[in-house]
Design a protein around this motif. Structure first.
Motif, PDB file in Angstrom:
ATOM      1  N   GLY A  78     -12.153   8.336   6.687  1.00 47.02           N
ATOM      2  CA  GLY A  78     -11.078   9.224   6.258  1.00 47.02           C
ATOM      3  C   GLY A  78     -10.107   8.539   5.315  1.00 47.02           C
ATOM      4  O   GLY A  78      -9.672   9.126   4.315  1.00 47.02           O
ATOM      5  N   ALA A  79      -9.775   7.288   5.592  1.00 49.94           N
ATOM      6  CA  ALA A  79      -8.863   6.548   4.718  1.00 49.94           C
ATOM      7  C   ALA A  79      -9.517   6.274   3.368  1.00 49.94           C
ATOM      8  O   ALA A  79      -8.868   6.358   2.317  1.00 49.94           O
ATOM      9  CB  ALA A  79      -8.437   5.244   5.382  1.00 49.94           C
ATOM     10  N   ILE A  80     -10.810   5.959   3.382  1.00 49.43           N
ATOM     11  CA  ILE A  80     -11.532   5.725   2.125  1.00 49.43           C
ATOM     12  C   ILE A  80     -11.492   6.995   1.273  1.00 49.43           C
ATOM     13  O   ILE A  80     -11.242   6.949   0.059  1.00 49.43           O
ATOM     14  CB  ILE A  80     -12.992   5.321   2.395  1.00 49.43           C
ATOM     15  N   TRP A  81     -11.749   8.128   1.899  1.00 50.93           N
ATOM     16  CA  TRP A  81     -11.770   9.404   1.165  1.00 50.93           C
ATOM     17  C   TRP A  81     -10.416   9.693   0.525  1.00 50.93           C
ATOM     18  O   TRP A  81     -10.338  10.064  -0.648  1.00 50.93           O
ATOM     19  CB  TRP A  81     -12.175  10.534   2.106  1.00 50.93           C
ATOM     20  N   GLU A  82      -9.366   9.513   1.296  1.00 52.27           N
ATOM     21  CA  GLU A  82      -8.042   9.846   0.790  1.00 52.27           C
ATOM     22  C   GLU A  82      -7.643   8.947  -0.376  1.00 52.27           C
ATOM     23  O   GLU A  82      -7.142   9.427  -1.409  1.00 52.27           O
ATOM     24  CB  GLU A  82      -7.026   9.781   1.935  1.00 52.27           C
ATOM     25  N   TRP A  83      -7.857   7.639  -0.242  1.00 45.32           N
ATOM     26  CA  TRP A  83      -7.581   6.750  -1.370  1.00 45.32           C
ATOM     27  C   TRP A  83      -8.475   7.084  -2.560  1.00 45.32           C
ATOM     28  O   TRP A  83      -8.047   7.028  -3.720  1.00 45.32           O
ATOM     29  CB  TRP A  83      -7.793   5.297  -0.961  1.00 45.32           C
TER      30      TRP A  83
ATOM     31  N   LEU B 113      -1.657  14.854  -3.698  1.00 46.00           N
ATOM     32  CA  LEU B 113      -0.274  14.597  -3.313  1.00 46.00           C
ATOM     33  C   LEU B 113      -0.131  14.510  -1.798  1.00 46.00           C
ATOM     34  O   LEU B 113       0.633  13.679  -1.278  1.00 46.00           O
ATOM     35  CB  LEU B 113       0.642  15.683  -3.875  1.00 46.00           C
ATOM     36  N   ALA B 114      -0.869  15.349  -1.088  1.00 45.95           N
ATOM     37  CA  ALA B 114      -0.824  15.288   0.377  1.00 45.95           C
ATOM     38  C   ALA B 114      -1.401  13.964   0.876  1.00 45.95           C
ATOM     39  O   ALA B 114      -0.865  13.349   1.808  1.00 45.95           O
ATOM     40  CB  ALA B 114      -1.601  16.466   0.973  1.00 45.95           C
ATOM     41  N   TYR B 115      -2.486  13.518   0.253  1.00 43.68           N
ATOM     42  CA  TYR B 115      -3.090  12.251   0.660  1.00 43.68           C
ATOM     43  C   TYR B 115      -2.162  11.075   0.344  1.00 43.68           C
ATOM     44  O   TYR B 115      -2.110  10.090   1.093  1.00 43.68           O
ATOM     45  CB  TYR B 115      -4.427  12.058  -0.035  1.00 43.68           C
TER      46      TYR B 115
ATOM     47  N   GLY C 216       0.809  -1.207   0.000  1.00 42.93           N
ATOM     48  CA  GLY C 216       0.000   0.000   0.000  1.00 42.93           C
ATOM     49  C   GLY C 216       0.845   1.260   0.000  1.00 42.93           C
ATOM     50  O   GLY C 216       0.487   2.265  -0.629  1.00 42.93           O
ATOM     51  N   ALA C 217       1.986   1.233   0.697  1.00 43.36           N
ATOM     52  CA  ALA C 217       2.878   2.401   0.694  1.00 43.36           C
ATOM     53  C   ALA C 217       3.426   2.655  -0.696  1.00 43.36           C
ATOM     54  O   ALA C 217       3.478   3.804  -1.166  1.00 43.36           O
ATOM     55  CB  ALA C 217       4.022   2.176   1.687  1.00 43.36           C
ATOM     56  N   GLU C 218       3.843   1.592  -1.373  1.00 47.13           N
ATOM     57  CA  GLU C 218       4.370   1.740  -2.733  1.00 47.13           C
ATOM     58  C   GLU C 218       3.290   2.227  -3.687  1.00 47.13           C
ATOM     59  O   GLU C 218       3.548   3.060  -4.566  1.00 47.13           O
ATOM     60  CB  GLU C 218       4.933   0.408  -3.209  1.00 47.13           C
ATOM     61  N   LYS C 219       2.072   1.729  -3.521  1.00 52.37           N
ATOM     62  CA  LYS C 219       0.959   2.156  -4.375  1.00 52.37           C
ATOM     63  C   LYS C 219       0.667   3.645  -4.173  1.00 52.37           C
ATOM     64  O   LYS C 219       0.471   4.392  -5.141  1.00 52.37           O
ATOM     65  CB  LYS C 219      -0.282   1.335  -4.060  1.00 52.37           C
ATOM     66  N   ALA C 220       0.629   4.077  -2.924  1.00 53.11           N
ATOM     67  CA  ALA C 220       0.352   5.490  -2.650  1.00 53.11           C
ATOM     68  C   ALA C 220       1.420   6.390  -3.256  1.00 53.11           C
ATOM     69  O   ALA C 220       1.108   7.419  -3.867  1.00 53.11           O
ATOM     70  CB  ALA C 220       0.249   5.715  -1.140  1.00 53.11           C
ATOM     71  N   ARG C 221       2.685   5.998  -3.097  1.00 51.71           N
ATOM     72  CA  ARG C 221       3.762   6.809  -3.675  1.00 51.71           C
ATOM     73  C   ARG C 221       3.683   6.823  -5.190  1.00 51.71           C
ATOM     74  O   ARG C 221       3.916   7.866  -5.830  1.00 51.71           O
ATOM     75  CB  ARG C 221       5.116   6.274  -3.211  1.00 51.71           C
ATOM     76  N   TRP C 222       3.383   5.669  -5.783  1.00 51.28           N
ATOM     77  CA  TRP C 222       3.265   5.602  -7.243  1.00 51.28           C
ATOM     78  C   TRP C 222       2.142   6.518  -7.729  1.00 51.28           C
ATOM     79  O   TRP C 222       2.316   7.244  -8.718  1.00 51.28           O
ATOM     80  CB  TRP C 222       2.993   4.167  -7.681  1.00 51.28           C
ATOM     81  N   LEU C 223       1.000   6.487  -7.041  1.00 50.60           N
ATOM     82  CA  LEU C 223      -0.112   7.355  -7.436  1.00 50.60           C
ATOM     83  C   LEU C 223       0.283   8.826  -7.326  1.00 50.60           C
ATOM     84  O   LEU C 223      -0.037   9.630  -8.212  1.00 50.60           O
ATOM     85  CB  LEU C 223      -1.343   7.071  -6.571  1.00 50.60           C
TER      86      LEU C 223
END
Length: 312
Positions: A269-274, A181-183, A150-157
């Motif tokens: 909150g996590a759902i919103w950010e993703w 980008l903040a999310y 999930g960390a790699e996915k977030a950074r890739w996005l």
């Protein structure tokens, strides 16, 4: 058998041809590939199935008479993550994998029924069906699998959003991109290996198929990630833009987020950010590929969702 004509759907053919010589060679060799799998796996391969773009899919029947589906990935498509996901899931929330050969990018899967997208159901009912299926799929642990985290996915996005927005001459607001980008940074920082589940990664209604003779569904075509459950709920947050644009997109988006949280028990909150990240990245990709009005609609909602501060 090997020289028989293979019907290849137009979108699959175009994508293969766009891959250059390797893609054309794959198209020309499909007859031999199918014949070899029929021989090796004891299959009778039937008619081509339409609707996908990244692989050749056809009906098949095993030697024992079991209905199945043969799926062949095209050159450049890494199917190891999909295979690992389906093997680990053992049919829990995912299509059951009967045979596989990563070297030939080949999978034999159980044959499921119609997709959720083809059924005459409301968006609310589709979301509920996806959430029920996700909860079955999330019972599987990703521990020990070599999957994107999930960390790699977030950074890739985050990287994709920033780079593509600039490359396309900023087709949505700077405020929306700054929020995305903040999310991305926040979800990467929140990554906890012990809280991970096996995540599909693209759980939309075209990838959600009914189990014949039941009211249950299973997923096909997983990306396969080790991530928090909210990562999967980004996709229903991304979909159905027209319904959100028919009213106040921010208000309706918050209602959808709360609904997904209530259906799954996942923190809103996590759902919103993703969801913001997924909507931005997919809207930018659709714009890049000239898929319109989908791209414009996704980015219009992303602009409406761009506000400062925590989730209301």
């Amino acid at each position: 058998m090997a020289d028989r004509a293979i019907e290849v759907p137009g979108p699959v053919r175009l994508r293969a041809e766009a891959a250059g010589e390797a893609g054309v060679a794959w198209l020309n060799g499909l007859g031999d590939l199918v014949a070899g799998l029929e021989r090796d796996w004891g299959l009778a391969v039937g008619s081509t199935l339409h609707g996908g773009t990244g692989s050749y899919v056809a009906q098949a029947t095993t030697r024992e008479g079991e209905p199945a589906v043969l799926k062949l990935g095209m050159p450049g498509e890494d199917v190891t993550g999909e295979i690992a996901t389906l093997v680990r899931a053992e049919g829990r929330g995912y299509v059951r994998l009967l045979r596989h050969d990563a070297a030939r990018a080949a999978m034999l899967q159980e044959r499921l029924g119609p997709s959720l997208s083809s059924l005459d159901l409301s968006v609310e009912d589709r979301m509920a069906a996806i959430c029920r299926t996700l909860q079955a799929a999330w019972t599987t642990s990703p521990q020990g699998l070599d999957l994107m985290t999930g960390a790699e996915k977030a950074r890739w996005l985050g990287d994709f959003i920033g780079e593509t927005w600039e490359a396309l001459d900023r087709p949505c607001s700077e405020r929306a991109v700054a929020q995305g980008l903040a999310y991305a940074e926040r979800r990467a920082a929140a990554f906890d290996p012990d809280a991970c589940v096996l995540v599909h990664g693209d759980a939309h209604d075209h990838n959600t198929l009914r189990v014949p003779g039941t009211e249950l569904f299973k997923f096909v075509d997983p990306d396969g990630l080790a991530a928090e459950p909210a990562c999967d709920l980004a996709v229903p947050m991304r979909e159905w833009s027209a319904e959100l644009l028919a009213g106040d997109p921010l208000e309706l988006g918050l209602v959808r987020c709360a609904r997904l949280s209530a259906l799954t028990g996942v923190e809103a909150g996590a759902i919103w950010e993703w969801g913001v990240m997924e909507r931005l990245s997919t809207g930018l990709l659709a714009t890049k590929l000239a898929y319109q009005p989908e791209g414009r609609e996704m980015l219009a909602v992303a602009d409406a969702w761009a506000f400062v501060g925590p989730l209301p």
